[in-house]
Write a protein that holds these residues in place. Structure first.
Motif, PDB file in Angstrom:
ATOM      1  N   LEU A   1       0.828  -1.199   0.000  1.00  0.00           N
ATOM      2  CA  LEU A   1       0.000   0.000   0.000  1.00  0.00           C
ATOM      3  C   LEU A   1       0.871   1.259   0.000  1.00  0.00           C
ATOM      4  N   SER A   2       1.950   1.278   0.808  1.00  0.00           N
ATOM      5  CA  SER A   2       2.773   2.487   0.817  1.00  0.00           C
ATOM      6  C   SER A   2       3.586   2.603  -0.471  1.00  0.00           C
ATOM      7  N   ARG A   3       3.984   1.473  -1.049  1.00  0.00           N
ATOM      8  CA  ARG A   3       4.686   1.537  -2.346  1.00  0.00           C
ATOM      9  C   ARG A   3       3.791   2.132  -3.424  1.00  0.00           C
ATOM     10  N   LEU A   4       2.488   1.811  -3.370  1.00  0.00           N
ATOM     11  CA  LEU A   4       1.560   2.361  -4.362  1.00  0.00           C
ATOM     12  C   LEU A   4       1.420   3.870  -4.188  1.00  0.00           C
ATOM     13  N   LEU A   5       1.399   4.304  -2.921  1.00  0.00           N
ATOM     14  CA  LEU A   5       1.278   5.737  -2.652  1.00  0.00           C
ATOM     15  C   LEU A   5       2.489   6.500  -3.200  1.00  0.00           C
ATOM     16  N   PHE A   6       3.676   5.885  -3.121  1.00  0.00           N
ATOM     17  CA  PHE A   6       4.886   6.511  -3.666  1.00  0.00           C
ATOM     18  C   PHE A   6       5.036   6.253  -5.163  1.00  0.00           C
ATOM     19  N   ARG A   7       4.105   5.505  -5.716  1.00  0.00           N
ATOM     20  CA  ARG A   7       4.114   5.140  -7.139  1.00  0.00           C
ATOM     21  C   ARG A   7       5.342   4.360  -7.554  1.00  0.00           C
ATOM     22  N   LEU A   8       5.810   3.503  -6.638  1.00  0.00           N
ATOM     23  CA  LEU A   8       6.863   2.570  -7.042  1.00  0.00           C
ATOM     24  C   LEU A   8       6.221   1.543  -7.970  1.00  0.00           C
ATOM     25  N   TYR A   9       4.910   1.343  -7.786  1.00  0.00           N
ATOM     26  CA  TYR A   9       4.100   0.526  -8.690  1.00  0.00           C
ATOM     27  C   TYR A   9       2.822   1.300  -8.953  1.00  0.00           C
TER      28      TYR A   9
ATOM     29  N   LEU B   1       5.201  14.497  -6.319  1.00  0.00           N
ATOM     30  CA  LEU B   1       4.784  13.435  -5.409  1.00  0.00           C
ATOM     31  C   LEU B   1       5.807  13.294  -4.269  1.00  0.00           C
ATOM     32  N   ARG B   2       7.066  13.322  -4.624  1.00  0.00           N
ATOM     33  CA  ARG B   2       8.126  13.204  -3.616  1.00  0.00           C
ATOM     34  C   ARG B   2       8.183  14.405  -2.697  1.00  0.00           C
ATOM     35  N   ALA B   3       7.784  15.571  -3.236  1.00  0.00           N
ATOM     36  CA  ALA B   3       7.758  16.763  -2.390  1.00  0.00           C
ATOM     37  C   ALA B   3       6.552  16.719  -1.446  1.00  0.00           C
ATOM     38  N   ALA B   4       5.479  16.057  -1.904  1.00  0.00           N
ATOM     39  CA  ALA B   4       4.244  16.040  -1.111  1.00  0.00           C
ATOM     40  C   ALA B   4       4.297  15.035   0.038  1.00  0.00           C
ATOM     41  N   ILE B   5       5.077  13.969  -0.142  1.00  0.00           N
ATOM     42  CA  ILE B   5       5.070  12.890   0.840  1.00  0.00           C
ATOM     43  C   ILE B   5       6.436  12.731   1.476  1.00  0.00           C
ATOM     44  N   GLY B   6       6.456  12.743   2.792  1.00  0.00           N
ATOM     45  CA  GLY B   6       7.693  12.501   3.532  1.00  0.00           C
ATOM     46  C   GLY B   6       7.609  11.152   4.181  1.00  0.00           C
ATOM     47  N   MET B   7       8.747  10.509   4.295  1.00  0.00           N
ATOM     48  CA  MET B   7       8.740   9.140   4.798  1.00  0.00           C
ATOM     49  C   MET B   7       9.718   9.043   5.963  1.00  0.00           C
ATOM     50  N   VAL B   8       9.259   8.450   7.073  1.00  0.00           N
ATOM     51  CA  VAL B   8      10.209   8.076   8.114  1.00  0.00           C
ATOM     52  C   VAL B   8      10.326   6.560   8.027  1.00  0.00           C
TER      53      VAL B   8
ATOM     54  N   LEU C   1      12.022  19.138   9.136  1.00  0.00           N
ATOM     55  CA  LEU C   1      12.582  20.266   8.399  1.00  0.00           C
ATOM     56  C   LEU C   1      12.009  20.326   6.985  1.00  0.00           C
ATOM     57  N   LYS C   2      11.829  19.160   6.396  1.00  0.00           N
ATOM     58  CA  LYS C   2      11.297  19.085   5.037  1.00  0.00           C
ATOM     59  C   LYS C   2       9.820  19.491   5.023  1.00  0.00           C
ATOM     60  N   ALA C   3       9.144  19.303   6.163  1.00  0.00           N
ATOM     61  CA  ALA C   3       7.733  19.681   6.338  1.00  0.00           C
ATOM     62  C   ALA C   3       6.841  19.287   5.169  1.00  0.00           C
TER      63      ALA C   3
ATOM     64  N   LEU D   1       4.691   6.990   8.033  1.00  0.00           N
ATOM     65  CA  LEU D   1       5.556   6.414   9.054  1.00  0.00           C
ATOM     66  C   LEU D   1       5.439   4.905   8.916  1.00  0.00           C
ATOM     67  N   ASP D   2       6.465   4.290   8.394  1.00  0.00           N
ATOM     68  CA  ASP D   2       6.384   2.873   8.084  1.00  0.00           C
ATOM     69  C   ASP D   2       6.981   2.026   9.202  1.00  0.00           C
ATOM     70  N   GLU D   3       6.112   1.502  10.044  1.00  0.00           N
ATOM     71  CA  GLU D   3       6.548   0.709  11.194  1.00  0.00           C
ATOM     72  C   GLU D   3       7.813   1.306  11.787  1.00  0.00           C
TER      73      GLU D   3
HETATM   74  P1  ADP Z   1      13.413  12.060  -0.857  1.00  0.00           P
HETATM   75  O1  ADP Z   1      13.927  11.063  -1.818  1.00  0.00           O
HETATM   76  O2  ADP Z   1      12.768  13.263  -1.510  1.00  0.00           O
HETATM   77  O3  ADP Z   1      14.415  12.435   0.219  1.00  0.00           O
HETATM   78  P2  ADP Z   1      12.108  10.417   1.154  1.00  0.00           P
HETATM   79  O4  ADP Z   1      13.391  10.449   1.933  1.00  0.00           O
HETATM   80  O5  ADP Z   1      10.860  10.766   1.845  1.00  0.00           O
HETATM   81  O6  ADP Z   1      12.171  11.362  -0.128  1.00  0.00           O
HETATM   82  O7  ADP Z   1      11.935   8.960   0.518  1.00  0.00           O
HETATM   83  C1  ADP Z   1      12.952   8.365  -0.186  1.00  0.00           C
HETATM   84  C2  ADP Z   1      12.387   7.510  -1.303  1.00  0.00           C
HETATM   85  O8  ADP Z   1      12.194   6.176  -0.847  1.00  0.00           O
HETATM   86  C3  ADP Z   1      11.016   7.942  -1.760  1.00  0.00           C
HETATM   87  O9  ADP Z   1      11.069   8.976  -2.697  1.00  0.00           O
HETATM   88  C4  ADP Z   1      10.454   6.674  -2.368  1.00  0.00           C
HETATM   89  O10 ADP Z   1      10.792   6.563  -3.748  1.00  0.00           O
HETATM   90  C5  ADP Z   1      11.155   5.585  -1.593  1.00  0.00           C
HETATM   91  N1  ADP Z   1      10.185   4.959  -0.686  1.00  0.00           N
HETATM   92  C6  ADP Z   1       9.394   5.590   0.166  1.00  0.00           C
HETATM   93  N2  ADP Z   1       8.611   4.745   0.816  1.00  0.00           N
HETATM   94  C7  ADP Z   1       8.900   3.526   0.391  1.00  0.00           C
HETATM   95  C8  ADP Z   1       8.414   2.220   0.703  1.00  0.00           C
HETATM   96  N3  ADP Z   1       7.468   2.012   1.599  1.00  0.00           N
HETATM   97  N4  ADP Z   1       8.963   1.171   0.073  1.00  0.00           N
HETATM   98  C9  ADP Z   1       9.932   1.376  -0.807  1.00  0.00           C
HETATM   99  N5  ADP Z   1      10.435   2.588  -1.145  1.00  0.00           N
HETATM  100  C10 ADP Z   1       9.925   3.649  -0.566  1.00  0.00           C
END
Ligand code: ADP
Ligand code: ADP
Length: 229
Positions: free
Chosen positions: A46-54, A76-83, A156-158, A164-166
């Motif tokens: 589900l999170s891969r789909l949100l990032f459009r990896l697929y 898309l990358r600017a809109a979504i931040g990932m921890v 900082l990226k806000a 937040l993936d587990e």
């Molecule tokens: P940026 O690359 O702009 O610093 P992030 O640090 O938020 O962005 O994310 C790094 C990249 O990791 C994302 O752009 C995305 O392509 C990839 N990514 C994010 N979430 C997942 C995920 N759940 N599984 C695999 N790859 C992911």
């Protein structure tokens, strides 16, 4: 700004084996929705789909009402931040690691982000403060410290949307508790999708969605789900 909608989302890596079987849910702007479910339920997919990896096999994913297939990878990358679950830091200073991707940020902004992520005390006690080198050639940070540097970077990226993936599962329970507090502060008032495998690790979500074998098995607040158990 920053709402997410999954609309009858279907997905299969292999056409004969559907993984997500029609998921519909919303993450309203500023709210936190948690996706919980056993290993293999489809949470990472589900999170891969949100990032459009697929791309989805059916249905659609909308951000602010717009199909993500109509959005550039850059926005898309600017809109979504990932921890992420397991943070890898660069062999460079703490300041570099927090500022990464926001090269225009001032020292004051970097330090404010560190305070929100509750890592400022740790940094102050480090040999050279924000200029302390970390990684292979510098100071070795614990899993929890690395995680907090990653949280500071995200603060900082806000980004309007946070995934937040587990994010605490690789840590011992004391550290996990500290990180959860920091994550809760960061996700408060920000559109957040929290992905976890246990209900007990979820704090402060507006809605919890229980995923089982690619379908929504249950949904509700923490109190409602605990009452149903
Ligand atoms: P940026 O690359 O702009 O610093 P992030 O640090 O938020 O962005 O994310 C790094 C990249 O990791 C994302 O752009 C995305 O392509 C990839 N990514 C994010 N979430 C997942 C995920 N759940 N599984 C695999 N790859 C992911
Ligand atoms: P979760 O994150 O809830 O543990 P995943 O999304 O990782 O679940 O996996 C859901 C299902 O998809 C599992 O059956 C898994 O084996 C399968 N799967 C995950 N990634 C791939 C892939 N890249 N190719 C094929 N099948 C995959």
């Amino acid at each position: 700004r920053g709402s997410v909608r999954f609309e009858d989302v279907r997905f299969a890596y292999d056409p004969d084996r559907p993984i997500l079987k029609g998921l519909t849910f919303d993450v309203p702007a500023g709210k936190t929705v948690a996706i919980v479910g056993p290993s293999g339920a489809g949470k990472s997919t589900l999170s891969r789909l949100l990032f459009r990896l697929y791309d989805v096999s059916g249905g659609r994913i909308l951000i602010d009402g717009q199909d993500i297939r109509d959005v550039t990878q850059e926005s898309l990358r600017a809109a979504i931040g990932m921890v992420p679950q397991d943070t890898v830091l660069f062999n460079d200073t703490i300041r570099y690691n927090i500022r990464y991707g926001r090269w225009d940020a001032s020292d004051e902004e970097v330090e404010a982000a560190a305070r929100t992520a509750q890592i400022d005390d740790f940094i102050r006690m480090s040999p050279k403060g924000y200029e302390t080198e970390v990684g292979e050639r510098g100071l070795k940070l614990s899993g929890g410290e690395k995680q907090r540097v990653a949280i500071a970077r995200t603060v900082l990226k806000a980004p309007p949307i946070l995934v937040l993936d587990e994010a605490t599962s690789a840590l011992d329970s004391h550290t996990e508790h500290e990180i959860q507090e920091a994550l809760e502060r960061v996700s408060r008032n920000r559109t957040s999708l929290v992905i976890a495998h246990r209900l007990s690790t979820i704090v402060g979500a507006d809605e919890i969605i229980v995923l089982d074998r690619g379908r929504i098995a249950e949904r509700g607040t923490h109190v409602e789900l605990l009452a149903a158990e």
